[in-house]
Design a protein around this motif. Structure first.
Motif, short mmCIF file in Angstrom:
data_model
loop_
_atom_site.label_atom_id
_atom_site.label_comp_id
_atom_site.label_asym_id
_atom_site.label_seq_id
_atom_site.Cartn_x
_atom_site.Cartn_y
_atom_site.Cartn_z
N LYS A 103 0.74 -1.72 -0.20
CA LYS A 103 0.14 -0.14 -0.28
C LYS A 103 1.10 1.07 0.15
O LYS A 103 1.09 2.09 -0.64
N SER B 173 -2.83 -1.14 -3.98
CA SER B 173 -3.34 -1.72 -2.74
C SER B 173 -4.77 -2.25 -3.23
O SER B 173 -5.59 -2.91 -2.51
N LEU B 174 -4.31 -2.83 -4.14
CA LEU B 174 -5.51 -4.14 -4.59
C LEU B 174 -4.25 -5.96 -5.29
O LEU B 174 -3.54 -5.73 -5.80
N THR B 175 -5.30 -6.55 -4.31
CA THR B 175 -4.49 -8.15 -4.40
C THR B 175 -5.13 -8.54 -5.31
O THR B 175 -6.44 -8.73 -4.71
N ALA B 176 -5.14 -9.43 -6.35
CA ALA B 176 -6.19 -10.16 -6.32
C ALA B 176 -5.17 -12.01 -7.15
O ALA B 176 -4.33 -11.76 -7.23
N ARG C 69 -0.60 -8.10 -7.88
CA ARG C 69 -0.69 -6.75 -7.10
C ARG C 69 -0.96 -5.91 -8.33
O ARG C 69 0.14 -5.27 -8.84
N ASP D 104 -5.74 -0.08 -8.60
CA ASP D 104 -6.41 -0.07 -8.22
C ASP D 104 -7.57 -1.29 -8.94
O ASP D 104 -7.07 -2.38 -10.55
N THR D 105 -8.93 -0.83 -9.00
CA THR D 105 -9.48 -2.03 -9.78
C THR D 105 -9.35 -1.71 -11.24
O THR D 105 -9.19 -2.31 -12.22
N LEU E 72 -6.40 -3.50 -12.22
CA LEU E 72 -6.51 -4.55 -12.44
C LEU E 72 -6.95 -4.78 -14.11
O LEU E 72 -7.04 -5.77 -14.83
N ILE F 191 -10.72 -11.03 -6.18
CA ILE F 191 -10.27 -9.80 -6.02
C ILE F 191 -10.03 -9.85 -4.14
O ILE F 191 -11.32 -10.74 -3.27
N THR G 119 -11.96 -12.74 0.95
CA THR G 119 -12.12 -12.43 -0.41
C THR G 119 -13.63 -12.26 -0.93
O THR G 119 -14.12 -12.57 -0.50
#
Lengths: 151, 151
Positions: free
Chosen positions: A57, A62-65, A107, A110-111, A114, A134, B96
DNA sequence: CATGAAAGTCATCACGA
DNA sequence: TCGTGATGACTTTCATG
């Protein structure tokens, strides 16, 4: 691999930047002896590398998927995996059992990031479709459990 | 977080055991100044910790799996996650999006070890069912991509 | 394999710019 | 924030049990 080695591994696993002198004090041996053991563990490949864990972060990720990538089976399957693994946003790439697929850990910021990444992945040769999960909250994230003696 | 900080982060990310002196030479600054920057990055939480990466196969952990755990929604959902995360074989535990679930990254010795672990997981309060994907080959496994400047 | 000694190197701090 | 310089600690090697 005796009890001292596993002790050393467990210490370095959690604190890779400990000085060799302190490591030696902790395991109760001379620094030179401990250094030799560490070098041997490195040479044998038991210790792969030392890395700093960076708070994602804090560096804009900030976004992990987790994304399953379904690929067309056949000759090019491994090539497709290599191309997926080469993307910087792909932290992990695993070839999995089940219908010829890869599981990726991603990683991104943000969306929107992604969405763009998935588009790029979708254009890679051999990729059929993707299926993403997500992460809302990460409760634990380590690279290895405590090492136990393995004879 | 300027260019020097990201440079430092990228070096430590790949080689956490580099000496501060060499780190300073690489970024072209005095050791004292670099040390102060590193300490600040640690204090701010940008650097979370330093860890040694241990080859799982060398310590008897030859099987990697990702397991979705479906939990009963409600008050105890987070408790269930904590219990899952507390298992040593669970390297990662992510809460998730999608039907109240956790995604776990597991490392065990073999399929027998996985079977036993899944049994233990199944007995945890709040767990409805599990769905595992076994890793056949890992092509890439890192904890962070190259850090880029983030203003 | 482990130890202990020795030489070079480094971490760390106070200070001045 | 950075560089300099001093000091005590540390790393690393090697001869020796």
């Amino acid at each position: 691999m005796d009890a001292v080695d596993t002790h050393i591994l467990n210490i370095l696993r959690d604190n890779a930047r400990i000085s060799n002198a302190e490591l030696a004090r902790t395991v109760g041996m001379a620094p030179s002896a401990v250094l030799e053991r560490v070098r041997k563990l490195e040479r044998k490949g038991v210790i792969e590398r030392y890395e700093a864990r960076i708070n994602p972060k804090e560096v804009g990720l900030s976004l992990t998927a987790f994304t399953f990538v379904h690929v067309e089976e056949g000759v090019g399957t491994l090539d497709t995996g290599q191309k997926l693994a080469a993307l910087p946003e792909v932290l992990e790439a695993h070839y999995t059992a089940g219908s010829a697929s890869y599981l990726l850990k991603l990683r991104v910021s943000d969306t929107e990031g992604l969405a763009q990444l998935l588009q790029r992945i979708g254009r890679i040769e051999g990729v059929r479709d993707t299926n993403s999960t997500i992460v809302l909250r990460t409760l634990k994230e380590t690279s290895a459990p405590a090492v136990v003696e393995t004879p």
